[in-house]
Design a protein around this motif. Structure first.
Motif, PDB file in Angstrom:
ATOM      1  N   HIS A  44       1.560  -0.068 -10.373  1.00  0.00           N
ATOM      2  CA  HIS A  44       1.223  -1.319  -9.699  1.00  0.00           C
ATOM      3  C   HIS A  44       2.038  -1.483  -8.422  1.00  0.00           C
ATOM      4  CE1 HIS A  44      -1.421  -2.799 -12.732  1.00  0.00           C
ATOM      5  NE2 HIS A  44      -0.511  -2.726 -13.680  1.00  0.00           N
ATOM      6  N   ALA A  45       3.204  -0.874  -8.386  1.00  0.00           N
ATOM      7  CA  ALA A  45       4.075  -1.026  -7.235  1.00  0.00           C
ATOM      8  C   ALA A  45       3.576  -0.143  -6.094  1.00  0.00           C
ATOM      9  CB  ALA A  45       5.499  -0.648  -7.606  1.00  0.00           C
ATOM     10  N   LYS A  46       3.389  -0.764  -4.951  1.00  0.00           N
ATOM     11  CA  LYS A  46       2.872  -0.021  -3.809  1.00  0.00           C
ATOM     12  C   LYS A  46       4.002   0.463  -2.908  1.00  0.00           C
ATOM     13  CE  LYS A  46      -0.266  -0.328   0.071  1.00  0.00           C
ATOM     14  NZ  LYS A  46      -1.182  -1.139   0.835  1.00  0.00           N
ATOM     15  N   LEU A  47       5.018  -0.360  -2.711  1.00  0.00           N
ATOM     16  CA  LEU A  47       6.073  -0.042  -1.763  1.00  0.00           C
ATOM     17  C   LEU A  47       7.391   0.253  -2.478  1.00  0.00           C
ATOM     18  CD1 LEU A  47       5.283  -2.897   0.740  1.00  0.00           C
ATOM     19  CD2 LEU A  47       4.640  -0.512   0.953  1.00  0.00           C
ATOM     20  N   GLU A  48       8.196   1.123  -1.853  1.00  0.00           N
ATOM     21  CA  GLU A  48       9.502   1.465  -2.405  1.00  0.00           C
ATOM     22  C   GLU A  48      10.558   1.252  -1.329  1.00  0.00           C
ATOM     23  OE1 GLU A  48      11.031   5.123  -5.028  1.00  0.00           O
ATOM     24  OE2 GLU A  48      10.467   5.663  -2.983  1.00  0.00           O
ATOM     25  N   CYS A  49      11.644   0.601  -1.711  1.00  0.00           N
ATOM     26  CA  CYS A  49      12.742   0.350  -0.784  1.00  0.00           C
ATOM     27  C   CYS A  49      13.443   1.671  -0.480  1.00  0.00           C
ATOM     28  CB  CYS A  49      13.722  -0.642  -1.404  1.00  0.00           C
ATOM     29  SG  CYS A  49      15.130  -1.025  -0.352  1.00  0.00           S
ATOM     30  N   PRO A  50      13.625   2.026   0.790  1.00  0.00           N
ATOM     31  CA  PRO A  50      14.272   3.296   1.120  1.00  0.00           C
ATOM     32  C   PRO A  50      15.769   3.301   0.820  1.00  0.00           C
ATOM     33  CG  PRO A  50      13.823   2.062   3.113  1.00  0.00           C
ATOM     34  CD  PRO A  50      13.198   1.298   1.988  1.00  0.00           C
ATOM     35  N   LEU A  51      16.359   2.129   0.646  1.00  0.00           N
ATOM     36  CA  LEU A  51      17.800   2.046   0.417  1.00  0.00           C
ATOM     37  C   LEU A  51      18.179   2.160  -1.051  1.00  0.00           C
ATOM     38  CD1 LEU A  51      18.341  -0.925   2.875  1.00  0.00           C
ATOM     39  CD2 LEU A  51      18.802   1.485   3.299  1.00  0.00           C
ATOM     40  N   CYS A  52      17.441   1.449  -1.922  1.00  0.00           N
ATOM     41  CA  CYS A  52      17.833   1.427  -3.332  1.00  0.00           C
ATOM     42  C   CYS A  52      16.726   1.876  -4.276  1.00  0.00           C
ATOM     43  CB  CYS A  52      18.303   0.035  -3.724  1.00  0.00           C
ATOM     44  SG  CYS A  52      17.043  -1.225  -3.548  1.00  0.00           S
ATOM     45  N   LYS A  53      15.572   2.260  -3.741  1.00  0.00           N
ATOM     46  CA  LYS A  53      14.433   2.792  -4.512  1.00  0.00           C
ATOM     47  C   LYS A  53      13.797   1.781  -5.462  1.00  0.00           C
ATOM     48  CE  LYS A  53      15.042   6.793  -2.650  1.00  0.00           C
ATOM     49  NZ  LYS A  53      14.317   7.089  -1.449  1.00  0.00           N
ATOM     50  N   VAL A  54      13.986   0.495  -5.226  1.00  0.00           N
ATOM     51  CA  VAL A  54      13.314  -0.536  -6.010  1.00  0.00           C
ATOM     52  C   VAL A  54      11.884  -0.646  -5.512  1.00  0.00           C
ATOM     53  CG1 VAL A  54      13.234  -3.035  -6.410  1.00  0.00           C
ATOM     54  CG2 VAL A  54      15.382  -1.826  -6.563  1.00  0.00           C
ATOM     55  N   THR A  55      10.937  -0.840  -6.430  1.00  0.00           N
ATOM     56  CA  THR A  55       9.528  -0.917  -6.038  1.00  0.00           C
ATOM     57  C   THR A  55       9.046  -2.359  -5.995  1.00  0.00           C
ATOM     58  OG1 THR A  55       8.854  -0.620  -8.327  1.00  0.00           O
ATOM     59  CG2 THR A  55       8.987   1.347  -6.958  1.00  0.00           C
ATOM     60  N   ALA A  56       8.024  -2.599  -5.176  1.00  0.00           N
ATOM     61  CA  ALA A  56       7.432  -3.922  -5.033  1.00  0.00           C
ATOM     62  C   ALA A  56       5.935  -3.763  -4.785  1.00  0.00           C
ATOM     63  CB  ALA A  56       8.071  -4.675  -3.868  1.00  0.00           C
ATOM     64  N   ASP A  58       3.866  -5.658  -2.878  1.00  0.00           N
ATOM     65  CA  ASP A  58       3.353  -5.963  -1.539  1.00  0.00           C
ATOM     66  C   ASP A  58       4.502  -6.135  -0.553  1.00  0.00           C
ATOM     67  OD1 ASP A  58       4.368  -8.374  -2.352  1.00  0.00           O
ATOM     68  OD2 ASP A  58       2.472  -9.448  -2.302  1.00  0.00           O
ATOM     69  N   ILE A  59       4.140  -6.295   0.715  1.00  0.00           N
ATOM     70  CA  ILE A  59       5.135  -6.352   1.787  1.00  0.00           C
ATOM     71  C   ILE A  59       5.989  -7.622   1.716  1.00  0.00           C
ATOM     72  CG2 ILE A  59       3.625  -7.396   3.523  1.00  0.00           C
ATOM     73  CD1 ILE A  59       6.051  -4.570   4.233  1.00  0.00           C
ATOM     74  N   LYS A  60       5.379  -8.735   1.307  1.00  0.00           N
ATOM     75  CA  LYS A  60       6.114 -10.000   1.239  1.00  0.00           C
ATOM     76  C   LYS A  60       7.197  -9.940   0.163  1.00  0.00           C
ATOM     77  CE  LYS A  60       5.414 -14.940   1.051  1.00  0.00           C
ATOM     78  NZ  LYS A  60       4.448 -16.017   0.951  1.00  0.00           N
ATOM     79  N   THR A  61       6.858  -9.369  -0.984  1.00  0.00           N
ATOM     80  CA  THR A  61       7.838  -9.223  -2.057  1.00  0.00           C
ATOM     81  C   THR A  61       8.953  -8.275  -1.648  1.00  0.00           C
ATOM     82  OG1 THR A  61       6.032  -9.518  -3.615  1.00  0.00           O
ATOM     83  CG2 THR A  61       8.091  -8.698  -4.508  1.00  0.00           C
ATOM     84  N   MET A  62       8.602  -7.224  -0.924  1.00  0.00           N
ATOM     85  CA  MET A  62       9.615  -6.281  -0.464  1.00  0.00           C
ATOM     86  C   MET A  62      10.541  -6.932   0.557  1.00  0.00           C
ATOM     87  SD  MET A  62      11.126  -3.469  -0.678  1.00  0.00           S
ATOM     88  CE  MET A  62      10.101  -2.527  -1.773  1.00  0.00           C
ATOM     89  N   GLN A  63      10.003  -7.792   1.387  1.00  0.00           N
ATOM     90  CA  GLN A  63      10.848  -8.473   2.361  1.00  0.00           C
ATOM     91  C   GLN A  63      11.807  -9.442   1.667  1.00  0.00           C
ATOM     92  OE1 GLN A  63       8.845 -10.088   5.711  1.00  0.00           O
ATOM     93  NE2 GLN A  63      10.741 -10.542   6.764  1.00  0.00           N
ATOM     94  N   ILE A  64      11.331 -10.124   0.629  1.00  0.00           N
ATOM     95  CA  ILE A  64      12.195 -11.016  -0.146  1.00  0.00           C
ATOM     96  C   ILE A  64      13.318 -10.209  -0.803  1.00  0.00           C
ATOM     97  CG2 ILE A  64      12.275 -12.497  -2.193  1.00  0.00           C
ATOM     98  CD1 ILE A  64       9.394 -13.375  -1.446  1.00  0.00           C
ATOM     99  N   LYS A  69      18.958  -8.466  -1.171  1.00  0.00           N
ATOM    100  CA  LYS A  69      19.815  -7.353  -1.594  1.00  0.00           C
ATOM    101  C   LYS A  69      20.485  -6.604  -0.448  1.00  0.00           C
ATOM    102  CE  LYS A  69      18.802  -7.998  -5.864  1.00  0.00           C
ATOM    103  NZ  LYS A  69      19.768  -8.623  -6.748  1.00  0.00           N
ATOM    104  N   HIS A  70      19.863  -6.609   0.729  1.00  0.00           N
ATOM    105  CA  HIS A  70      20.420  -5.893   1.879  1.00  0.00           C
ATOM    106  C   HIS A  70      20.470  -6.813   3.103  1.00  0.00           C
ATOM    107  CE1 HIS A  70      19.307  -2.605  -0.779  1.00  0.00           C
ATOM    108  NE2 HIS A  70      18.040  -2.924  -0.658  1.00  0.00           N
ATOM    109  N   PRO A  71      21.241  -7.892   3.046  1.00  0.00           N
ATOM    110  CA  PRO A  71      21.206  -8.873   4.148  1.00  0.00           C
ATOM    111  C   PRO A  71      21.789  -8.372   5.470  1.00  0.00           C
ATOM    112  CG  PRO A  71      22.912  -9.442   2.567  1.00  0.00           C
ATOM    113  CD  PRO A  71      22.153  -8.282   1.991  1.00  0.00           C
ATOM    114  N   LYS A  72      22.680  -7.397   5.424  1.00  0.00           N
ATOM    115  CA  LYS A  72      23.312  -6.923   6.664  1.00  0.00           C
ATOM    116  C   LYS A  72      22.467  -5.915   7.419  1.00  0.00           C
ATOM    117  CE  LYS A  72      27.939  -7.746   4.951  1.00  0.00           C
ATOM    118  NZ  LYS A  72      29.244  -7.173   4.605  1.00  0.00           N
ATOM    119  N   ILE A  73      21.480  -5.330   6.756  1.00  0.00           N
ATOM    120  CA  ILE A  73      20.625  -4.326   7.388  1.00  0.00           C
ATOM    121  C   ILE A  73      19.321  -5.002   7.811  1.00  0.00           C
ATOM    122  CG2 ILE A  73      19.440  -2.124   7.041  1.00  0.00           C
ATOM    123  CD1 ILE A  73      21.494  -1.616   4.762  1.00  0.00           C
TER     124      ILE A  73
END
Length: 105
Positions: A44-56, A58-64, A69-73
């Motif tokens: 079900h997860a379409k996107l994967e975070c390149p930093l910690c490999k967490v999946t989401a 859609d794009i909105k969930t990934m941005q949240i 989790k990565h506020p400085k980057i």
């Protein structure tokens, strides 16, 4: 003394909802294990975070996720891994978890 109360009869709606809950694959258990893990077709997860490999999904969930989790980057949409593009879904007649419907009907 009062008499016995009438026994309750199950309504057709209640029986149908019980049958639906028992026979519909909701994506849990062993049937949905491959789908949740994303090994076979991305899950079900379409996107994967390149930093910690967490999946989401859609794009909105990934941005949240990224903002919490990565506020400085800074968030860069182009660096995200699209799991559905990298894992090709094979066309087969196997039942797919997470799709409403029953195999027993």
């Amino acid at each position: 003394m009062t008499g016995k109360a009438k026994p309750k009869k199950h309504t057709a709606k209640e029986i149908q909802s019980k049958v639906d809950a028992a026979t519909t694959n909701r994506g849990g258990g062993k049937a949905g294990l491959l789908d949740r893990s994303g090994i076979e077709k991305g899950g079900h997860a379409k996107l994967e975070c390149p930093l910690c490999k967490v999946t989401a999904p859609d794009i909105k969930t990934m941005q949240i996720h990224h903002d919490s989790k990565h506020p400085k980057i800074p968030f860069d949409e182009s660096k995200l891994n699209n799991l559905h593009a990298t894992v090709a879904a094979e066309s087969s007649s196997k039942p797919r978890p997470g799709i409403r419907g029953s195999l027993k009907k």
